[in-house]
Design a protein around this motif. Structure first.
Motif, PDB file in Angstrom:
ATOM      1  N   HIS A   1      -2.940   6.674  -5.235  1.00 29.38           N
ATOM      2  CA  HIS A   1      -2.685   5.810  -4.087  1.00 29.38           C
ATOM      3  C   HIS A   1      -2.830   4.334  -4.461  1.00 29.38           C
ATOM      4  O   HIS A   1      -3.416   3.997  -5.477  1.00 29.38           O
ATOM      5  CB  HIS A   1      -3.682   6.130  -2.971  1.00 29.38           C
ATOM      6  N   ALA A   2      -2.316   3.476  -3.589  1.00 28.61           N
ATOM      7  CA  ALA A   2      -2.514   2.035  -3.777  1.00 28.61           C
ATOM      8  C   ALA A   2      -2.801   1.388  -2.439  1.00 28.61           C
ATOM      9  O   ALA A   2      -2.167   1.710  -1.433  1.00 28.61           O
ATOM     10  CB  ALA A   2      -1.283   1.409  -4.412  1.00 28.61           C
ATOM     11  N   LEU A   3      -3.784   0.519  -2.426  1.00 27.65           N
ATOM     12  CA  LEU A   3      -4.010  -0.335  -1.260  1.00 27.65           C
ATOM     13  C   LEU A   3      -3.551  -1.745  -1.538  1.00 27.65           C
ATOM     14  O   LEU A   3      -3.197  -2.472  -0.620  1.00 27.65           O
ATOM     15  CB  LEU A   3      -5.497  -0.345  -0.871  1.00 27.65           C
TER      16      LEU A   3
ATOM     17  N   GLN B   1       3.924   0.688   2.587  1.00 26.74           N
ATOM     18  CA  GLN B   1       3.727  -0.348   3.595  1.00 26.74           C
ATOM     19  C   GLN B   1       3.514  -1.701   2.930  1.00 26.74           C
ATOM     20  O   GLN B   1       2.761  -1.803   1.960  1.00 26.74           O
ATOM     21  CB  GLN B   1       2.480   0.025   4.406  1.00 26.74           C
TER      22      GLN B   1
ATOM     23  N   ARG C   1      -7.996  16.605   1.224  1.00 22.67           N
ATOM     24  CA  ARG C   1      -7.521  17.243  -0.017  1.00 22.67           C
ATOM     25  C   ARG C   1      -6.597  16.356  -0.834  1.00 22.67           C
ATOM     26  O   ARG C   1      -6.594  16.425  -2.053  1.00 22.67           O
ATOM     27  CB  ARG C   1      -6.851  18.589   0.272  1.00 22.67           C
TER      28      ARG C   1
ATOM     29  N   ALA D   1       0.872  -1.178   0.000  1.00 23.85           N
ATOM     30  CA  ALA D   1       0.000   0.000   0.000  1.00 23.85           C
ATOM     31  C   ALA D   1       0.901   1.218   0.000  1.00 23.85           C
ATOM     32  O   ALA D   1       2.000   1.174   0.559  1.00 23.85           O
ATOM     33  CB  ALA D   1      -0.886  -0.006   1.245  1.00 23.85           C
ATOM     34  N   TYR D   2       0.470   2.283  -0.654  1.00 23.92           N
ATOM     35  CA  TYR D   2       1.204   3.541  -0.504  1.00 23.92           C
ATOM     36  C   TYR D   2       0.281   4.735  -0.614  1.00 23.92           C
ATOM     37  O   TYR D   2      -0.755   4.687  -1.255  1.00 23.92           O
ATOM     38  CB  TYR D   2       2.388   3.661  -1.477  1.00 23.92           C
ATOM     39  N   ASP D   3       0.701   5.774   0.081  1.00 21.39           N
ATOM     40  CA  ASP D   3       0.040   7.070   0.021  1.00 21.39           C
ATOM     41  C   ASP D   3       0.763   7.832  -1.083  1.00 21.39           C
ATOM     42  O   ASP D   3       1.934   8.184  -0.932  1.00 21.39           O
ATOM     43  CB  ASP D   3       0.209   7.751   1.386  1.00 21.39           C
TER      44      ASP D   3
ATOM     45  N   TYR E   1      -7.419   5.155  -6.395  1.00 26.38           N
ATOM     46  CA  TYR E   1      -6.772   4.107  -5.598  1.00 26.38           C
ATOM     47  C   TYR E   1      -6.689   2.819  -6.404  1.00 26.38           C
ATOM     48  O   TYR E   1      -7.728   2.323  -6.861  1.00 26.38           O
ATOM     49  CB  TYR E   1      -7.594   3.814  -4.324  1.00 26.38           C
TER      50      TYR E   1
ATOM     51  N   LYS F   1       1.795  -5.112   2.968  1.00 23.27           N
ATOM     52  CA  LYS F   1       0.623  -5.715   3.605  1.00 23.27           C
ATOM     53  C   LYS F   1       0.839  -7.217   3.782  1.00 23.27           C
ATOM     54  O   LYS F   1       0.422  -7.799   4.768  1.00 23.27           O
ATOM     55  CB  LYS F   1      -0.644  -5.484   2.760  1.00 23.27           C
TER      56      LYS F   1
ATOM     57  N   TYR G   1      -6.737  12.992  -0.704  1.00 26.32           N
ATOM     58  CA  TYR G   1      -7.295  11.635  -0.715  1.00 26.32           C
ATOM     59  C   TYR G   1      -8.633  11.532  -1.436  1.00 26.32           C
ATOM     60  O   TYR G   1      -9.279  10.482  -1.408  1.00 26.32           O
ATOM     61  CB  TYR G   1      -7.409  11.119   0.731  1.00 26.32           C
TER      62      TYR G   1
ATOM     63  N   ASP H   1       5.451   6.119   4.054  1.00 22.77           N
ATOM     64  CA  ASP H   1       4.280   6.179   3.166  1.00 22.77           C
ATOM     65  C   ASP H   1       4.205   4.987   2.204  1.00 22.77           C
ATOM     66  O   ASP H   1       3.376   4.982   1.288  1.00 22.77           O
ATOM     67  CB  ASP H   1       4.170   7.520   2.424  1.00 22.77           C
TER      68      ASP H   1
ATOM     69  N   ASN I   1       3.146  12.146  -1.776  1.00 27.35           N
ATOM     70  CA  ASN I   1       4.499  12.685  -1.909  1.00 27.35           C
ATOM     71  C   ASN I   1       5.376  11.910  -2.906  1.00 27.35           C
ATOM     72  O   ASN I   1       6.596  11.919  -2.805  1.00 27.35           O
ATOM     73  CB  ASN I   1       5.174  12.736  -0.532  1.00 27.35           C
TER      74      ASN I   1
END
Lengths: 247, 247
Positions: free
Chosen positions: A57-59, A89, A126, A9-11, A239, A91, A128, A87, A14
């Motif tokens: 983003h990615a989950l 992770q 903002r 996963a990543y935010d 996402y 899983k 997300y 940022d 950035n």
């Protein structure tokens, strides 16, 4: 050598997207940097199910890489999470068959897109979601989505700067779900072209606000003309939700 | 001159706290910078209900400032939101009585603190909660919280580097609410010392994990000794929720 498969996963806030670019902070370069450190300077290349753009983003992104280390999946997960920036992770980790390929073996992908529909924006959302405080005709959007489901040439829904020639893809499911202050789009398909989900969302929003009648989406598909579809919705609402392999 | 009162929200992630500091990005300096631009180079000082630390968020911070402009509250809101960076947002504007003071007139404040209790962390929550994946005895924590409610000298729950002499404050309400993967603490009181909410949370977590029995909190209060209380919980879980004026 063992082939290691990871769900990550990543935010995206950035990152300048997934793929390595000179002098940019990308997901791939951060992960490869961490793996290089772990492998004492030896370069370890990673392969992902596909790229994601800046802010996206990615989950459930999936990557694979080969390593000379023999470590249990749990220890891999611990080690990688200790090395990755906060940022990105891991899983889950799995030791895969040596023939497994994170990109070639994809059978389907699910993307979600999040709209914030409240009148006022929200500083915490903002990065997300996409703030879209205008009335939307959900029935019309769902009708339009029905025309998109199936196997089509999606040239009209693909950013012009792409090297891909075959633009036929199959969308098996589109869902548009309303929650209190949100609208969540889900797209399930066997593959998606460059910017395709974001252009689909942009077009469905044009339908929702009455600028395009639902049946017109059929003609936009047939035209294979990108200029007839809607705008590319912004990256921060998107996402990569899940990647499927096998049947 | 008109005294303008604003309720503002901010995402504390990219701020070195509220108060102006040389060469740091702070909420106050961003707002004063925007007001200076709007007032054609003339410096406009703002007064807030109180400071917040680095990483700490606000949903209902209150500020006031004086301006020579005569603008309706709605136009003020529009103008300020256009000038503010995207991690500060004006929720509402009011033309206040010339005697109104955002700090001196505070009658009560509500803070909330958000714990992420799931086994695994979450990249999307890393800046917005404190990841605490350990078992917690909620009953014990609520018993301990009962000892904290009321008028006490909170010296034990105040960071040592503070200029404030009178450390007597009144907490009127503490609530600890469990949600699926979250624990939300709410604190309502007439005022809070430096780091007080974060030290209260740190101490309640020590109670929750069994390191401190609930009744011991009474002795910690009486000792007026900061070293007996728990650690200061991290800033990113804290939200200045609401500021009350008048009765």
């Amino acid at each position: 050598m063992e082939r290691v498969k990871c769900i990550i996963a990543y935010d995206g806030t950035n990152f300048s997207g997934y793929q390595v670019q000179p002098n940019k902070r990308t997901v791939q370069s951060e992960i490869e940097g961490a793996l290089k450190k772990m492998h004492k300077g030896y370069e370890v290349k990673i392969v992902a199910s596909g790229r994601t753009d800046a802010k996206v983003h990615a989950l459930g992104q999936v990557i694979h890489f080969d390593s000379t280390f023999t470590i249990s999946p749990d220890r891999w997960k611990q080690a990688l999470n200790a090395l990755f920036p906060d940022d990105i992770q891991v899983k889950s980790v799995e030791i895969a068959d040596s023939g497994f390929h994170a990109r070639y073996d994809v059978s389907a992908k699910e993307y979600r897109y999040k709209l914030l529909t409240s009148h006022e924006g929200n500083v915490f959302e903002r990065n997300y979601s996409y703030h879209y405080p205008y009335p939307l005709d959900l029935d019309a959007m769902r009708k339009a989505a029905d025309y998109l489901v199936g196997t089509h040439d999606f040239s009209s829904f693909c950013a012009s700067r792409t090297g891909v020639k075959d633009k036929v893809r199959t969308i098996t499911h589109i869902q548009i779900e309303k929650q209190t202050d949100e609208l969540i789009f889900s797209f399930l398909g066997n593959g998606f072209l460059y910017n395709m989900v974001r252009i689909l969302v942009g077009t469905l929003l044009d339908v929702g606000r009455g600028a395009i009648p639902p049946f017109e989406v059929k003609n936009i598909l047939a035209s294979r003309d990108r200029t007839l579809a809607g705008k590319t919705a912004p990256g921060q609402g998107l996402y990569l939700w899940k990647v499927f392999y096998g049947d």
